[in-house]
Design a protein around this motif. Sequence first.
Motif, PDB file in Angstrom:
ATOM      1  N   LEU A 125     -10.386   3.300   0.195  1.00  0.00           N
ATOM      2  CA  LEU A 125      -9.241   3.359   1.124  1.00  0.00           C
ATOM      3  C   LEU A 125      -8.348   4.542   0.802  1.00  0.00           C
ATOM      4  O   LEU A 125      -7.860   5.229   1.706  1.00  0.00           O
ATOM      5  CB  LEU A 125      -8.439   2.060   1.041  1.00  0.00           C
ATOM      6  N   ASN A 126      -8.127   4.770  -0.512  1.00  0.00           N
ATOM      7  CA  ASN A 126      -7.268   5.896  -0.923  1.00  0.00           C
ATOM      8  C   ASN A 126      -7.862   7.224  -0.471  1.00  0.00           C
ATOM      9  O   ASN A 126      -7.161   8.103   0.025  1.00  0.00           O
ATOM     10  CB  ASN A 126      -7.105   5.908  -2.459  1.00  0.00           C
ATOM     11  N   LYS A 127      -9.173   7.320  -0.687  1.00  0.00           N
ATOM     12  CA  LYS A 127      -9.853   8.572  -0.296  1.00  0.00           C
ATOM     13  C   LYS A 127      -9.683   8.817   1.191  1.00  0.00           C
ATOM     14  O   LYS A 127      -9.404   9.928   1.638  1.00  0.00           O
ATOM     15  CB  LYS A 127     -11.353   8.478  -0.614  1.00  0.00           C
ATOM     16  N   LYS A 128      -9.848   7.768   1.958  1.00  0.00           N
ATOM     17  CA  LYS A 128      -9.744   7.889   3.435  1.00  0.00           C
ATOM     18  C   LYS A 128      -8.359   8.343   3.834  1.00  0.00           C
ATOM     19  O   LYS A 128      -8.192   9.177   4.718  1.00  0.00           O
ATOM     20  CB  LYS A 128     -10.051   6.551   4.101  1.00  0.00           C
ATOM     21  N   GLN A 129      -7.355   7.767   3.156  1.00  0.00           N
ATOM     22  CA  GLN A 129      -5.973   8.122   3.480  1.00  0.00           C
ATOM     23  C   GLN A 129      -5.714   9.573   3.163  1.00  0.00           C
ATOM     24  O   GLN A 129      -5.058  10.274   3.924  1.00  0.00           O
ATOM     25  CB  GLN A 129      -5.008   7.223   2.691  1.00  0.00           C
ATOM     26  N   GLN A 130      -6.253  10.013   2.007  1.00  0.00           N
ATOM     27  CA  GLN A 130      -6.053  11.426   1.623  1.00  0.00           C
ATOM     28  C   GLN A 130      -6.752  12.361   2.608  1.00  0.00           C
ATOM     29  O   GLN A 130      -6.239  13.409   2.964  1.00  0.00           O
ATOM     30  CB  GLN A 130      -6.608  11.664   0.205  1.00  0.00           C
TER      31      GLN A 130
END
Lengths: 433, 149
Positions: free
Chosen positions: B141-146
């Motif tokens: 999820l973090n990667k997607k947000q970044q």
Amino acid sequence: MLQSLFVQFFQPYFYFSIILLAAAYISIAVFLRFGTVSHRTRSLLLIAPLVIPAFIFIAYPPQFSITELVKTPLESTQSFFTLSSTQTAAPQTPVTLTLISFVTVPSVTGILCVSAVILCVSLFAVQVLFSEKIIKRLFRFISLSPNDYPNLQCKVSELARKLAIVAPKIGLIEDLRPNAFTVSSGRKAMIVFSTGLLDIVNEDELSAVIAHELAHIKNRDFLFKTVSSALTALCFYNPLAYFASSAAQREREFLADEKGIGQVANATALSSALAKISGVFKSMPKESTARFLAANLLVRSSLLRRPSILSSHPQLNQRLSNISVVNQKAPFNHRKALTATLLSILLVLASAGVVYQAAGVQQRYLSDNTFRPISINCTGQAFNVSSFNATSTFGMVNVNVTGTLNTTVAPAFITAGLSTATINQTLAIGGKP
Amino acid sequence: MSIDKKSELPQYNIERKDLEAFLGPLEASIMTAIWNSKKRPLAVRDVHESLKASKDIAYTTVMSTMNRLYEKGILDRQIEKGKGGLYYVYWPVLEEQAFKKSAVGEVLSSLMENFGEVIANYLTENSASSEEVSKKLKDILNKKQQQGK
């Protein structure tokens, strides 16, 4: 205008090639009526007369320029002077009125002839040297790898062996229309199949189609097509050449059907394949003009939809009928054939005699090509041309000039370009000075 | 939008990775080639040309595989008239991410429907595993947000 057209086209090369070609084909039609000959012989008979223009070109090279009459319009003259034998007037400035002159113009026949020769040679060269490359680019066909349609590749090799020819290369085109054709000849030969064809035919039908295409290679039909196309180009202005060439191609198709059946020994399969292909083909849109023209010139194509008289392929019913009577041809009637041959030769000789006589008339006309301007020169006199008319027929030039001459000296001195003549009379001037 | 449910549902193969978990190896290669291509729609020969560079593959193999993908509802096609004649051109029904989401969604829905309780128990009992799973999900999820920034 008629005169001009006559001069343009009435040259031995032109009328010899047209009339003798027509006579030759009538003779062939008479000959074929009386005897049964093979499709191979028929195709050769249909193409043979197309070499006639080549021989005529050597015997009667066409002229590339001709002389035409140019009439000076009256309104373009300097001024009008009154010609009267009863009146007197002060001498006027000398005036030379050029009535008619002759100019050299290009001959349409000569242009047609040169164009035909260039077209013939170019077409032959393109077909022999570049046909495969052009077709590859136009049809976007794919060379098969060993894993593509292995059954098809096996069949082609096997049937080629039976026909004692080198197995040709195989190509594939991504086309839903069922079709198969051959390109090039000899070791460069290639048979191209469409995916549409491979989807609809069964094993036996596929063998029949392969055998038909291999028969084209065996019969050297690509070379035959190349030569006939080149000869047709030599007579490109003659519609008869196209009909004859198309008829010859149709005979080669019949020949390939016969040869193919001889190897496959299954006329039913070939008939079934043709009927199936024809049925599917009818429901599909026609191919583009560019592909059609390329196919007509550069390949032996299996199915093209065009009016039958100009089609390189026979109608389906004709092919099916021919397949059904393979090995059942009527015996050759020698007496009838001999009668037909003699009639044909007589017809050709009679035609040659007629055109030869016509050539004599034409030669007299064309040889008279050293005309000089015809003018009325009235030095120191006044003259008036009230009407002027000039016509030219078969080398004889007639000039009518009427008017009156102001002069104290009678008769007025008038010179015409070719001979001395009297005003107010028809000047009949011969073709030679 | 999802894969047409009247067509064949994607089979999940746990021994394979990535797209091959849902499609055969050749099907996956073809779909990847189609998704990555800038040209749309594509003829069979176009796909064959792009695959030929990396593997020795027969034209007919590509043709029959694309036909199969069409029957599965993963590709759609129409007849086009072009330089080669009349031929089929294909395009994907769903883009890559949408396809994966749909395929995974089908599998998860089926698992939840048939083994919902088992899944809940599994996550509860294996707290360590569930923590690893949770951590993995958070990282994704973090990667997607970044990437979205």
